[in-house]
Each structure stands twice: as structure tokens, then as C-alpha cells.
Design an enzyme around this catalytic site. Structure first.
Site, PDB file in Angstrom:
ATOM      1  N   ASP A   1       0.813  -1.228   0.000  1.00 13.40           N
ATOM      2  CA  ASP A   1       0.000   0.000   0.000  1.00 13.40           C
ATOM      3  C   ASP A   1       0.845   1.275   0.000  1.00 13.40           C
ATOM      4  OD1 ASP A   1      -2.329  -1.502   0.009  1.00 13.40           O
ATOM      5  OD2 ASP A   1      -2.431  -1.564   2.198  1.00 13.40           O
ATOM      6  N   GLU A   2       2.066   1.207  -0.513  1.00 15.34           N
ATOM      7  CA  GLU A   2       2.936   2.376  -0.526  1.00 15.34           C
ATOM      8  C   GLU A   2       3.453   2.705  -1.919  1.00 15.34           C
ATOM      9  OE1 GLU A   2       5.982   2.350   2.430  1.00 15.34           O
ATOM     10  OE2 GLU A   2       4.635   1.733   4.053  1.00 15.34           O
TER      11      GLU A   2
END
Length: 290
Positions: free
Chosen positions: A234-235
Site C-alpha cells: 500500500d505504498e
């Protein structure tokens, strides 16, 4: 070989270290090939020592330069200015694969837009670790591949998906609420070719039960983030984010409903921009041209 008889709309994306003469060289090159620039956007992080980004749409007339010849001759410009570049035909449909688990709101938003002609793509397949959405997908005439995933079969399941993507010559994949973490092997096979939707306004509320966490914090905004998938969970580079307002009266379920609405809108917008070659990835950021 058949000669081109109609005008071709072409898109060109460029990124490089900023320096004088880039715009002039590219514009002159296109002019010399009879191209007509219909849209041009550019952005520089810093005119002195920064990065330069450009997106151009132009029409290439028939009987002047073929698209393939144009790409070949542009290499000299690219080498002179050390350009990272991509040139593509606007009317050449990309092939998109969709991954989904049980929830269907993001999946159906993409299928509705595709059916309405709002997403100029082909969808050769949908892959899922559940059968919940099989009937709905097949009603659109799209093959549905059920690939169950367990802790013991994850590697084999991912390899099946990789094989399907390669066999269908997929250009990019969309995780439409696919609730599986992709392995580094999978991600590295398709760099910047996997778009994910996260059910929060990253970097807030990462992980499981985001709406319960949001409820506990009494949030006033419910958000969603669409981003390219990297090995860092999620980055990855963010393509689009959006929010809807909430208040103290919202229950956890009402927050979840609001979240689903903003997720589907945000994901569809990011997919549209990717299809239209409006996104350039630089480091862990993106430049998105409107």
C-alpha cells in the site's frame, strides 16, 4: 504492406533531466514529420537541475511518416536528451485484466463503464479467488478464471495468474478489491502495470478493518487511494485520491457504504488516466496530466 490512409492520433510521454531545447527539439521533429500537435502539457520540478515531464498528443497524417518509422526516428532525439519515453496510438486498445475477490462494487463500476464505451480497453479475462462474481462477469461475455488461493498453494496460484496474463498479452491489471497480497515475484513481473484501490486515504488506516478504525477515530472524511502496486504494501506511487464527508452520526456500516462509493469512483478515474497515457511514474510519485 498496406499504406496508411487515415490520420493517426498519437500520444507521447517524456521524462528526463530538465535542460534547454527539449521542447524545441521535439516540436521541430514532429513538424518535420508533418505532425499536428493538438495538445501539449509539460511540468518541471525545478528549471535548474530538476526533472522535466511532457505529454503530447498529435495527429500524424497519412502518406507522410508511418507510426513505426516515426518511433524509430525519434530514438535519435531520445538519445540526445537522455529521454525516458513512450509513444503509442490513441486508438490502439490496451488489454486490461481485472482481479477481484468477493466485493463487487469496484468490479461492476469498471464493467459498466467498459460496456458504455467510457473505458477504451479490451477485457480478456477476470481472475478471482472466489466464485461470487462469476455469473455477473460472464453475463458481459468475459471469461472468468477461478483460482483459489491458500497459504499452501499461493505460489502455484500466482503462477497460474501470471501465465494467464502473459498468454492474453495483458497490458495492465486492476485489483478491484482483490483481497490477496501479491508476492514480490508477481509484482516484479509487471512493474507499474498493476493498479490497486485501497479503502482509506493513505497513509491513514493501513491494514485490516479500516472502517472500524475510522469509526473509533471519529473521522470526518472517508477516502480512497488508487496506486500502482510495489513490493511495499500500500505504498506504491499514488495515481488518484478522493474523499467523501462523514459526521458523528455515521455508524461503521455507513462509513463502509461511503467508502465503497468513493473507492469505485477513485479506481475508475485512475484506470481511465492510465488508459489515456496521462500518468508518468517517477520514483515513488506520479505526474498526472489532465
Amino acid at each position: 504492406m498496406l499504406k496508411e490512409t487515415t490520420t493517426k492520433r498519437v500520444r507521447l510521454l517524456v521524462s528526463c533531466k530538465d535542460r534547454a531545447g527539449i521542447v524545441s527539439a521535439i516540436s521541430t521533429f514532429l513538424y518535420n514529420h508533418g505532425a499536428n500537435i493538438v495538445q501539449s502539457d509539460q511540468y518541471s520540478t525545478d528549471p535548474i537541475g530538476g526533472m522535466f515531464f511532457m505529454r503530447i498528443e498529435f495527429d500524424l497524417p497519412p502518406k507522410k511518416s508511418s507510426f513505426e518509422k516515426l518511433k524509430e526516428e525519434f530514438i535519435e532525439i531520445a538519445e540526445n536528451f537522455y529521454l525516458d519515453w513512450k509513444m503509442s496510438l490513441a486508438n490502439q486498445k490496451k488489454k486490461m485484466a481485472i482481479f477481484v475477490s468477493k466485493e463487487d462494487h469496484c468490479l461492476m463500476e469498471l464493467l459498466w463503464k467498459w460496456k458504455a464505451g467510457e473505458l477504451n480497453v479490451d477485457i480478456p479475462l477476470v481472475i478471482s479467488n472466489h466464485t461470487n462474481n462469476q455469473q455477473a462477469v460472464e453475463a458481459y461475455g468475459i471469461p472468468y478464471h477461478y483460482i483459489p488461493v491458500t497459504k499452501d498453494t499461493k505460489q502455484q496460484s500466482e503462477q497460474k495468474a501470471i501465465n494467464l496474463i502473459k498468454e492474453a498479452n495483458i497490458d495492465f491489471s486492476v485489483l478491484a478489491r482483490y483481497m490477496q497480497i501479491l508476492s514480490p515475484t508477481f509484482v516484479q513481473a509487471f512493474p507499474h502495470q498493476i493498479i490497486n484501490i485501497h479503502h482509506s486515504f493513505l497513509p491513514a488506516f493501513i491494514g485490516a478493518n479500516p472502517y472500524a478504525k475510522a469509526f473509533e477515530r471519529g473521522v470526518k472524511l472517508i477516502g480512497a487511494t488508487a496506486h500502482y502496486v510495489t513490493n511495499d504494501l500500500d505504498e506504491g506511487p499514488i495515481i488518484e485520491q478522493d474523499v467523501l464527508r462523514a459526521n458523528h452520526r455515521y455508524s461503521t456500516e455507513q462509513l463502509r457504504v461511503a467508502g465503497r462509493n468513493v473507492e469505485r469512483i477513485t479506481l475508475a478515474r485512475a484506470v481511465q488516466w492510465h488508459i489515456n497515457d496521462q500518468v508518468i511514474v517517477y520514483g515513488n510519485k506520479t505526474v498526472v496530466f489532465s
